[in-house]
Design a protein around this motif. Structure first.
Motif, PDB file in Angstrom:
ATOM      1  N   TYR A  69      47.535  42.450  42.098  1.00 47.17           N
ATOM      2  CA  TYR A  69      46.977  42.191  40.766  1.00 47.17           C
ATOM      3  C   TYR A  69      47.138  40.742  40.329  1.00 47.17           C
ATOM      4  O   TYR A  69      48.162  40.088  40.552  1.00 47.17           O
ATOM      5  CB  TYR A  69      47.626  43.099  39.718  1.00 47.17           C
ATOM      6  CG  TYR A  69      46.834  43.168  38.445  1.00 47.17           C
ATOM      7  CD1 TYR A  69      45.761  44.034  38.319  1.00 47.17           C
ATOM      8  CD2 TYR A  69      47.133  42.319  37.364  1.00 47.17           C
ATOM      9  CE1 TYR A  69      44.991  44.080  37.159  1.00 47.17           C
ATOM     10  CE2 TYR A  69      46.385  42.371  36.200  1.00 47.17           C
ATOM     11  CZ  TYR A  69      45.312  43.249  36.111  1.00 47.17           C
ATOM     12  OH  TYR A  69      44.550  43.285  34.974  1.00 47.17           O
ATOM     13  N   ARG A  99      44.566  45.787  45.833  1.00 47.10           N
ATOM     14  CA  ARG A  99      45.091  46.089  44.501  1.00 47.10           C
ATOM     15  C   ARG A  99      46.158  45.085  44.066  1.00 47.10           C
ATOM     16  O   ARG A  99      46.786  45.272  43.027  1.00 47.10           O
ATOM     17  CB  ARG A  99      45.666  47.511  44.455  1.00 47.10           C
ATOM     18  CG  ARG A  99      44.645  48.615  44.686  1.00 47.10           C
ATOM     19  CD  ARG A  99      43.564  48.625  43.637  1.00 47.10           C
ATOM     20  NE  ARG A  99      42.584  49.686  43.867  1.00 47.10           N
ATOM     21  CZ  ARG A  99      41.523  49.563  44.638  1.00 47.10           C
ATOM     22  NH1 ARG A  99      41.311  48.418  45.268  1.00 47.10           N
ATOM     23  NH2 ARG A  99      40.675  50.564  44.789  1.00 47.10           N
ATOM     24  N   ARG A 151      41.390  42.344  34.868  1.00 48.87           N
ATOM     25  CA  ARG A 151      41.619  41.992  36.275  1.00 48.87           C
ATOM     26  C   ARG A 151      40.791  40.779  36.693  1.00 48.87           C
ATOM     27  O   ARG A 151      39.760  40.480  36.081  1.00 48.87           O
ATOM     28  CB  ARG A 151      41.294  43.178  37.177  1.00 48.87           C
ATOM     29  CG  ARG A 151      39.820  43.552  37.263  1.00 48.87           C
ATOM     30  CD  ARG A 151      39.661  44.863  38.004  1.00 48.87           C
ATOM     31  NE  ARG A 151      38.284  45.234  38.272  1.00 48.87           N
ATOM     32  CZ  ARG A 151      37.494  45.858  37.419  1.00 48.87           C
ATOM     33  NH1 ARG A 151      37.944  46.157  36.199  1.00 48.87           N
ATOM     34  NH2 ARG A 151      36.245  46.181  37.750  1.00 48.87           N
ATOM     35  N   PHE A 201      38.952  50.218  39.891  1.00 47.34           N
ATOM     36  CA  PHE A 201      38.995  48.802  40.243  1.00 47.34           C
ATOM     37  C   PHE A 201      37.917  48.459  41.256  1.00 47.34           C
ATOM     38  O   PHE A 201      37.542  47.300  41.407  1.00 47.34           O
ATOM     39  CB  PHE A 201      40.371  48.446  40.829  1.00 47.34           C
ATOM     40  CG  PHE A 201      41.487  48.464  39.824  1.00 47.34           C
ATOM     41  CD1 PHE A 201      41.789  47.329  39.084  1.00 47.34           C
ATOM     42  CD2 PHE A 201      42.227  49.605  39.610  1.00 47.34           C
ATOM     43  CE1 PHE A 201      42.812  47.338  38.152  1.00 47.34           C
ATOM     44  CE2 PHE A 201      43.260  49.633  38.680  1.00 47.34           C
ATOM     45  CZ  PHE A 201      43.552  48.493  37.944  1.00 47.34           C
ATOM     46  N   VAL A 229      40.836  41.573  42.474  1.00 46.31           N
ATOM     47  CA  VAL A 229      41.425  42.911  42.333  1.00 46.31           C
ATOM     48  C   VAL A 229      40.313  43.945  42.478  1.00 46.31           C
ATOM     49  O   VAL A 229      39.419  44.025  41.637  1.00 46.31           O
ATOM     50  CB  VAL A 229      42.132  43.075  40.977  1.00 46.31           C
ATOM     51  CG1 VAL A 229      42.817  44.439  40.906  1.00 46.31           C
ATOM     52  CG2 VAL A 229      43.144  41.957  40.769  1.00 46.31           C
TER      53      VAL A 229
END
Length: 368
Positions: free
Chosen positions: A363, A361, A48, A153, A52
């Motif tokens: 991405y 989130r 990531r 995350f 993110v």
């Protein structure tokens, strides 16, 4: 959003490949399924970008700053100052610093650090699933969709502590008490709040050999759990005199509690616990995992008032990975089991999509 949909598709492909085809006769199908699915989760998590998750940039900063920390501190201090900001010392557990320092021996690339943390997290969750789950598919689906994976995350350090510490349960089942203690200590070296896993020993001590006695003792667990929210002033007093740095959490809400559709899943979890209770906990290991789910739900209830307890709840939320397969097996009628299985999968899928749609989130690959 596309990457998360791909993950959902892949877990179903892996399921049909490993359990619904002739390949499913392979004696190592569980390991193969876990490897395929968790590798995918590991790569998405580890590759990531900074944007993110709320704290990815923070972990990158920690990694870069740990290059200036001496090895002597790593092995002589439990909490290490990694940054001084405006006279305030930012400290972090030595186990997390040890991981960062070890990566620095090979590279100063923070992307590798994120990959290592993600890899360790998925490995320890995979170990727990393989050792304790009645259905590796359902347990992995719970890991992916329910909350824990998406929280990785953001709170990567604490979720790694969850992944390590939850394996203490495996050793406790085998009466390897010393090893279980070591596992919890290792988890505490990543995030000190992992000491809440010592409650595992209390539940293990309460568990009896007969289901009738277990049903009776579970009433005590329910009673004590109902009293816990009333004990918050006492807990605050203990924290203020033993770990004063956490006292502010009893005054301020640092995270907003937003339960939304999660309440439906909570109701389902409570229903399944009571179903196992009514059946005298006939399913193997159902007594203790039901107790852990009650602890999780109580901590979540407390988080309505003090949201930091939602973070502590993660440690026992992780046991949903083992609980749902056990609970489904507890239904005596096949049709009822299938119906609740379908409902559970639908709820988990909707929860995953809801998490995936959050702005934090969105991405993108690789750090800037």
């Amino acid at each position: 959003m596309k990457i998360y949909i791909i993950q959902l598709v892949l877990i179903w492909i892996n399921y049909f490949l490993c359990f619904r085809t002739s390949f499913g006769k392979n004696k190592n199908r569980k390991k193969i399924f876990l490897f395929l699915t968790l590798s995918n989760m590991f790569l998405v998590l580890g590759l990531r970008s900074n944007n993110v998750g709320e704290d990815t940039g923070h972990y990158v900063t920690i990694f870069r700053e740990t290059v200036n920390i001496g090895w002597h501190e790593v092995f002589t201090k439990l909490r290490i100052t990694w940054r001084v900001d405006g006279g305030f010392q930012d400290k972090i557990e030595n186990g997390f610093v040890l991981i960062a320092k070890t990566v620095h021996l090979f590279t100063d690339n923070p992307q590798i650090f994120l990959l290592v943390v993600a890899g360790l997290t998925m490995f320890f969750f995979g170990k727990f699933i393989y050792d304790n789950s009645n259905s590796v598919f359902l347990s992995t689906y719970v890991l992916l969709c329910e909350c824990i994976y998406m929280s990785s995350f953001n709170a990567a350090r604490q979720i790694l502590a969850v992944a390590i510490g939850i394996n203490a349960y495996t050793f406790l089942k085998s009466k390897k008490v010393k090893t279980a203690i070591v596992i919890i200590i290792l988890a505490g070296m990543i995030h000190s709040s992992a000491i809440v896993y010592f409650l595992l020993f209390l539940i293990d001590g309460i568990k009896a050999k007969t289901s009738i006695i277990n049903k009776r003792r579970f009433k005590y667990i329910l009673f004590v759990s109902a009293l816990i929210p009333c004990s918050l002033p006492i807990v605050e007093f203990i924290f203020s005199h033993t770990i004063p740095r956490y006292t502010a959490y009893f005054v301020n809400n640092y995270w907003t509690v937003d339960i939304g559709g999660t309440m439906i899943i909570w109701a389902l979890e409570l229903f399944m616990v009571m179903m196992l209770y009514n059946y005298h906990f006939e399913q193997e290991n159902s007594f203790e995992v039901s107790a852990y789910v009650i602890i999780y739900l109580v901590l979540e209830m407390i988080s309505f008032k003090i949201s930091v307890f939602g973070r502590l709840a993660w440690y026992y939320r992780g046991f949903l990975i083992a609980f749902f397969p056990i609970a489904l097996d507890g239904f005596r009628e096949k049709r009822t089991k299938q119906l609740f299985g379908i409902v559970l999968i639908l709820l988990l899928t909707m929860a995953f999509i809801s998490y995936a749609r959050a702005d934090t989130r969105i991405y993108s690959f690789l750090l800037n």
